[in-house]
Motif scaffolding. Sequence first.
Motif, mmCIF file in Angstrom:
data_model
loop_
_atom_site.group_PDB
_atom_site.id
_atom_site.type_symbol
_atom_site.label_atom_id
_atom_site.label_comp_id
_atom_site.label_asym_id
_atom_site.label_seq_id
_atom_site.Cartn_x
_atom_site.Cartn_y
_atom_site.Cartn_z
ATOM 1 N N LYS A 151 2.923 12.675 -4.340
ATOM 2 C CA LYS A 151 2.596 11.398 -4.941
ATOM 3 C C LYS A 151 2.357 10.351 -3.863
ATOM 4 N N ALA A 152 1.860 9.190 -4.269
ATOM 5 C CA ALA A 152 1.660 8.094 -3.334
ATOM 6 C C ALA A 152 3.014 7.498 -2.958
ATOM 7 N N GLU A 153 3.257 7.365 -1.668
ATOM 8 C CA GLU A 153 4.532 6.851 -1.189
ATOM 9 C C GLU A 153 4.299 5.713 -0.214
ATOM 10 N N LEU A 193 0.849 -1.185 0.000
ATOM 11 C CA LEU A 193 0.000 0.000 0.000
ATOM 12 C C LEU A 193 0.886 1.236 0.000
ATOM 13 N N HIS A 194 0.568 2.161 -0.890
ATOM 14 C CA HIS A 194 1.207 3.463 -0.888
ATOM 15 C C HIS A 194 0.137 4.494 -0.523
ATOM 16 N N TYR A 195 0.589 5.588 0.051
ATOM 17 C CA TYR A 195 -0.351 6.531 0.657
ATOM 18 C C TYR A 195 -0.192 7.903 0.012
ATOM 19 N N GLN A 196 -1.280 8.408 -0.590
ATOM 20 C CA GLN A 196 -1.245 9.715 -1.234
ATOM 21 C C GLN A 196 -2.029 10.708 -0.389
ATOM 22 N N PRO A 197 -1.430 11.884 -0.111
ATOM 23 C CA PRO A 197 -2.103 12.847 0.774
ATOM 24 C C PRO A 197 -3.302 13.515 0.106
ATOM 25 N N ILE A 198 -4.303 13.794 0.899
ATOM 26 C CA ILE A 198 -5.471 14.580 0.501
ATOM 27 C C ILE A 198 -5.538 15.754 1.473
ATOM 28 N N VAL A 199 -5.507 16.969 0.942
ATOM 29 C CA VAL A 199 -5.300 18.152 1.779
ATOM 30 C C VAL A 199 -6.558 19.013 1.843
#
Length: 531
Positions: free
Chosen positions: A506-508, A292-298
């Motif tokens: 980006k998704a990290e 799983l990679h996690y992309q921020p939503i601001v």
Amino acid sequence: MQNLKRLLGFAFAASDLLIEIHPQGKVVFAMGSGPSTDVLAETLVGSSIFDGVGKASAKAVEAVLATLKPGTRSPAVEVLFAAGDSRVRRATVRLFMMPDLAPHISGAVTWEGPAYRLHDPQSRPALTPGAFLDRARDVLTAPGASADLAVSFVDVSGLQAAEALGEAGERLNARVQAALQAASVDGNSTGQLGPERFALLRDRSVDVDLAGEVRELGLSEGLDLGVRATEVGIDVGGDSLNTLRALRFAVEGCLKDGGLDRPELTFTASLSRTLRNADAFRAMVRDRGFELHYQPIVDLKTGAVHHFEALARFRGTNGPADTIHMAEELALIESFDVAVAEKALGRLRRPGSGLLKFAVNVSGASLADDRYVQSLLRMTAARPEERRRLIVEITESAALADVDAANRRLGALRAAGIKVCIDDFGAGSASYDYLRGLSVDTVKIDGKFVEGVETDPRARTLIGHLVELCGSLKVATIAEMIETQGAADILRDLGVDHGQGWLFGKAEAEPRTQLQALDPGRRMGEIVGWG
């Protein structure tokens, strides 16, 4: 006498039927094997060769007879002989004019394949690709389905060009469809997958020369069609439903990738590959062999990270979309959706993660029954406070079969404190049905609307109206694929609550709560999204 017998033996070694005909086509002698058990060789005597063969065949024979000279032999002529009971049989005919027998002409006929029944010109037209796959479902899952079924693919080169012939072209197309429908298992299991490509379910115990019949239809209208037919058996034993799902996925893959035009993507290879990939996917889910990679939503007003979307990443693939689509088609997606939630919860439980909130995706197919919701509630039962840190995003990659039932299940999640989001709003035709029928907390606006927001007034208007609608429903909004600060500013001014895209990160592999300084020069980047 002995030499005469030898000559007869040699003749039948090279052919099945010996005939002698008058220059006008009347058969004066026949010996050997007739076109069928109903039409014996001796019954041909006295009839016209032109009456015994198809229209196109008669023209071909007539052309040869007009040019044949004593002592010369004709090239091989392909003809279609009448075999009785509305059947025909393909044959190759060679003619020779012996000077001592002139003007009579000797002929040697070799049968090509068995006799087969001509189609009914009034048969149903071919089905659309979707209707064909639905028909395959009905046939394969019906009680007492034949164990000797096959899928035949027929490519008819030149059929599309025949449209220029007007009425003759329309007639030919209808006759080809009728012929293939008549050859299908129930007379209504042929689909037209493209202008010149067909697929049909048929019983392999019934011997039919599909390519030969379609080719003859073309000749009867004055066209030399290039016909190619391939066939693969279907195992209807065991899990026929899973076989059907693999069939549907493989057919779609053949259509998308060129199918029979590329040998490595033939139906057989695609079906085998699909079943292998399904086994590999099951093993991957069982072993949790994905990341799983996690992309921020601001928050677009403050710029602070609100939550992260957990995006699946598979080893050795260019992206998750094809893998997810396969899992949905083969009814494997529910176990994967549960595994994703399990992994995301595991990351939430690490020390120092108390402020993190994650959104996990769930396919509409996983909401077809109670199991996904029950699994998620069970996983969080011992730590109910975690539910307030979870958002479930419903994707449109697989449609919800029963919106009311799905809403009841999602209601159980919301009652427990888990928020619900409609993903990719506007990407599919069901978006407004979902917004009307599902009680949700958030709507994520599809990136295709966001991409043009800086230059397209219509895009801004659409997003503005959607934000107003969601506001009246007390539903928050997220815009995805934000790539520039200008787009972020416009969306914020339109009232969009949250933003996602490479502008923010980006998704990290690890969620980054402190965003990097924004690069004003960056305008485009890789768009990362689940499915």
